[in-house]
Design a protein around this motif. Structure first.
Motif, mmCIF file in Angstrom:
data_model
loop_
_atom_site.group_PDB
_atom_site.id
_atom_site.type_symbol
_atom_site.label_atom_id
_atom_site.label_comp_id
_atom_site.label_asym_id
_atom_site.label_seq_id
_atom_site.Cartn_x
_atom_site.Cartn_y
_atom_site.Cartn_z
ATOM 1 N N LYS B 22 10.523 -6.050 5.961
ATOM 2 C CA LYS B 22 9.747 -4.803 5.864
ATOM 3 C C LYS B 22 10.208 -3.796 6.915
ATOM 4 C CE LYS B 22 6.992 -1.767 4.669
ATOM 5 N NZ LYS B 22 7.345 -1.003 3.483
ATOM 6 N N GLU B 47 7.738 -8.742 5.177
ATOM 7 C CA GLU B 47 6.672 -8.192 4.351
ATOM 8 C C GLU B 47 5.615 -9.253 4.036
ATOM 9 O OE1 GLU B 47 7.535 -4.822 1.640
ATOM 10 O OE2 GLU B 47 7.352 -6.404 0.145
ATOM 11 N N LYS B 48 4.348 -8.826 4.095
ATOM 12 C CA LYS B 48 3.214 -9.689 3.767
ATOM 13 C C LYS B 48 3.209 -10.985 4.565
ATOM 14 C CE LYS B 48 2.628 -7.541 -0.665
ATOM 15 N NZ LYS B 48 2.735 -7.615 -2.110
ATOM 16 N N HIS B 49 3.623 -10.856 5.822
ATOM 17 C CA HIS B 49 3.509 -11.956 6.755
ATOM 18 C C HIS B 49 2.918 -11.418 8.050
ATOM 19 C CE1 HIS B 49 6.270 -13.901 3.974
ATOM 20 N NE2 HIS B 49 5.857 -15.055 4.506
ATOM 21 N N GLU B 187 1.493 0.688 5.071
ATOM 22 C CA GLU B 187 2.516 -0.309 4.748
ATOM 23 C C GLU B 187 2.510 -1.433 5.771
ATOM 24 O OE1 GLU B 187 6.315 1.729 3.929
ATOM 25 O OE2 GLU B 187 5.074 3.492 3.604
ATOM 26 N N LYS B 214 -2.999 -10.651 4.968
ATOM 27 C CA LYS B 214 -1.537 -10.759 4.900
ATOM 28 C C LYS B 214 -1.030 -10.955 3.476
ATOM 29 C CE LYS B 214 -0.833 -15.652 5.713
ATOM 30 N NZ LYS B 214 -0.132 -16.639 6.511
ATOM 31 N N ASN B 215 -1.930 -11.247 2.555
ATOM 32 C CA ASN B 215 -1.513 -11.319 1.159
ATOM 33 C C ASN B 215 -1.151 -9.952 0.605
ATOM 34 O OD1 ASN B 215 -1.995 -14.118 0.984
ATOM 35 N ND2 ASN B 215 -4.204 -13.684 0.809
ATOM 36 N N LYS B 216 -1.698 -8.899 1.266
ATOM 37 C CA LYS B 216 -1.496 -7.559 0.736
ATOM 38 C C LYS B 216 -0.636 -6.680 1.632
ATOM 39 C CE LYS B 216 -5.971 -7.389 0.568
ATOM 40 N NZ LYS B 216 -7.382 -6.975 0.514
ATOM 41 N N ILE B 217 -0.530 -7.051 2.900
ATOM 42 C CA ILE B 217 -0.001 -6.090 3.855
ATOM 43 C C ILE B 217 0.799 -6.797 4.955
ATOM 44 C CG2 ILE B 217 -2.025 -6.109 5.373
ATOM 45 C CD1 ILE B 217 -1.903 -3.112 5.453
ATOM 46 N N THR B 218 1.745 -6.084 5.513
ATOM 47 C CA THR B 218 2.542 -6.625 6.620
ATOM 48 C C THR B 218 1.778 -6.417 7.915
ATOM 49 O OG1 THR B 218 4.478 -5.895 5.402
ATOM 50 C CG2 THR B 218 4.820 -6.538 7.697
#
Lengths: 308, 271
Positions: B22, B47-49, B187, B214-218
């Motif tokens: 990301k 990303e998403k972590h 983001e 974290k499923n949706k966003i970094t």
């Protein structure tokens, strides 16, 4: 070697130290009493002298050569209108200057010099402002000996007070609030207009009203720019029945204010005029105290909703 | 179109999973006036972590976090060198030509101490949208509900959206600040020690929330609490006096760190 004092010694020590506690409490109370008692004595004296003169006619009559017919109508109307001009001029200027200094000005030596000088301006004797205004407003700008000139003069006088109070209010807003707004993508003006200004309004109001309470009692600068001491008519009314309903002719009208009316009466030999001066003093005091009361009320009411 | 870089991470925990990059910190130096606070930082952000920044006080972890939304631009005398590339468009967040306001509109932040505005709950959450010029009531209402639900606060406040935000408890205030940051669909979400001012129960609820988010966003989080880093993060960076000592999957960092210094810190021998 054991250097710790015995219990008896500790107790003796405490007794000795507490004498100073008591001594200072006495000194402090006395100091406070000097201030309060002086005020109470002055107020009581004015009350005794002025109370018999204080009635509806006194408030609604023009000054007169006969003390029993003289009133303060032109004076309190003049004071009110001058204060109106002062507030309208000083508040936007002072608040804008304070916001600029706190939020926009780069931190360099020029800003520092300006900051020091703004603070110092609050200590300039008011007669100096009067002289400045006489040259600048009355003659240079051709405003004449008018309500507008007087209002602007007093606005100059309280400008430093408004600026300092506004800056204090702005500074008491934690940087976490600023950062919070910026972090959401706010521009500087969005941050200032949507956060800094609304949150500092209680502090600004307090500063403005304290400044106004000082200005309403000012005599020297208003005499300097040529306020009249005897005036038997009112300025043109600001609101009229016919189009355009609002009139600004009153701004250019000659005027007098409360402290000048008082000063005029105290300089007369007749005792009856002294009573008039005392009565006018009471009215002026009530005007000042109600402004302070308003400041306290507004601060309390608005601060309830602001907490960090 | 810029191709999204795919980077394989050799993590003991997720060896088979591929991660999408990301953002990328490249040779970042940061100076507070004459003091260099960050030295040659290189670090990926997936990303998403959740990526955690740990290290002793003064190691520069908060400084690094605040580079991501250009918070340092607010104060004079600060200087960046190097890049933080934001994918997929490859924007360098630190480029002087990139307006910090643009950066902050893409990347939200939650602060150490809950800092709700002295406004209503509703207005706090709606503020980011108002800044972006959204004024339509129905849009605001929907977004506020969505953000408050996302921050696990909707149920507790839905009947008192007009109440002042400071009437909430500390933990609720912090979740409100998270909702405020979520409302603008950022983001990346930055957390600067988000639980250091909270009690253990409120801390647990925030940690649980980060796990859901974290499923949706970094997410990038600074924490002084190593257990917290171990609980919430997928990747951990250990920093020491302005340098990034070690970056790896959180399990690797905590179970078998490659660097002796990291190991000493993790095991509590130092720090």
């Amino acid at each position: 070697m054991n250097t710790a004092p015995s219990v008896a010694e500790v107790r003796a020590l405490i007794v000795k130290h507490k004498r100073w506690d008591l001594a200072f409490a006495v000194i402090g109370t006395l100091a406070l009493m000097v201030g309060i008692l002086t005020f109470v004595a002055l107020f009581a004296d004015m009350l005794i002298d002025g109370m018999p003169r204080l009635n509806y006619d006194f408030l609604t009559s023009f000054p007169s050569r006969r003390p029993e017919q003289a009133g303060i109508l032109s004076a309190w109307v003049g004071s009110t209108l001058v204060m109106l001009v002062t507030a309208v001029a000083a508040v936007p200027l002072g608040v804008a200057a304070a916001i600029y200094l706190e939020e926009y000005a780069p931190k360099n030596w020029v800003t520092e010099i300006i900051e020091v000088n703004v603070t110092n301006l609050a200590g300039v004797p008011s007669i100096v402002y009067g002289l400045l205004a006489l040259g600048l407003f009355v003659y240079q700008f051709g405003l004449g000996q008018s309500i507008l000139a007087a209002g602007l003069t007093l606005a100059l006088l309280i400008l430093p007070v408004v600026i300092v109070a506004t800056r204090e209010a702005i500074r008491s807003i934690p940087s976490a609030i600023r950062e919070g707004a910026y972090a959401l993508g706010a521009t500087r003006w969005q941050m200032v207009s949507q956060h800094i200004l609304p949150y500092s309004i209680p502090g600004i109001l307090t500063g403005v009203i304290i400044g106004m309470a000082r200005a309403i009692g000012e005599t020297a600068p208003v005499i300097t720019i040529g306020a009249l001491t005897f005036i038997a008519f009112l300025p043109p009314t600001p609101i009229s029945g016919a189009f355009p309903f609002l009139s600004f002719e009153w701004l250019t009208a000659p005027f007098t204010v409360m402290p000048i009316q008082m000063f005029n009466w105290t300089s007369r030999p007749e005792a009856a005029f002294q009573a008039n001066a005392a009565a006018a003093g009471l009215v002026l005091l009530v005007m000042t105290l109600s402004m302070n009361a308003l400041a306290i009320y507004l601060r309390y009411k608005l601060r309830k909703n602001i907490q960090w | 179109m810029v191709a999204t870089p795919i980077v394989e991470v050799t993590s003991a925990a997720n060896p088979q999973q591929s991660k999408v990059l990301k953002a990328e910190v490249v040779d970042l130096n940061f100076h507070y006036g004459s003091v260099q606070a960050l030295k040659g930082i290189n670090m990926p952000l997936y990303e998403k972590h959740v990526t955690a920044l740990i290290g002793p006080s003064g190691c520069g972890k908060s400084t690094l976090l605040r580079c991501f939304n250009r918070m340092h631009d607010l104060y004079p005398g600060n200087r960046y060198e190097g890049r933080i590339k934001l994918h997929p468009d490859d924007t360098n967040l630190l480029d002087p030509k990139v307006d910090p306001i643009e950066v902050r509109m893409r990347i939200s932040m939650v602060f150490q101490k809950p800092n709700p505005f002295p406004k209503s709950i509703y207005e706090n959450v709606a503020y980011g949208l108002r800044v972006r010029g959204v004024s339509k009531r129905s849009v605001l209402d929907d977004k506020v509900e969505e953000a408050l639900s996302g921050a696990a606060l909707w149920g507790e406040v839905k009947d008192r959206l007009r109440d002042l935000a400071f009437n909430l408890s500390g933990g609720q205030q912090q979740r409100l600040c998270i909702a405020r940051a979520l409302a603008t669909d950022p983001e990346i979400l930055l957390f600067d020690e988000p639980t250091s001012a909270l009690d253990p129960i409120a801390t647990a609820s925030i940690e649980e929330l980060i796990g859901d988010l974290k499923n949706k966003i970094t997410i990038l989080i600074v924490t002084h609490n190593m257990q917290q880093a171990a609980r919430v993060s997928d990747f951990t960076a250990y920093m020491y006096i302005g340098e990034l000592v070690e970056f790896d999957a959180t399990d690797t960092i905590f179970i078998k760190p490659k660097n002796k210094q990291t190991e000493d810190y993790i095991t509590g021998r130092f720090g």
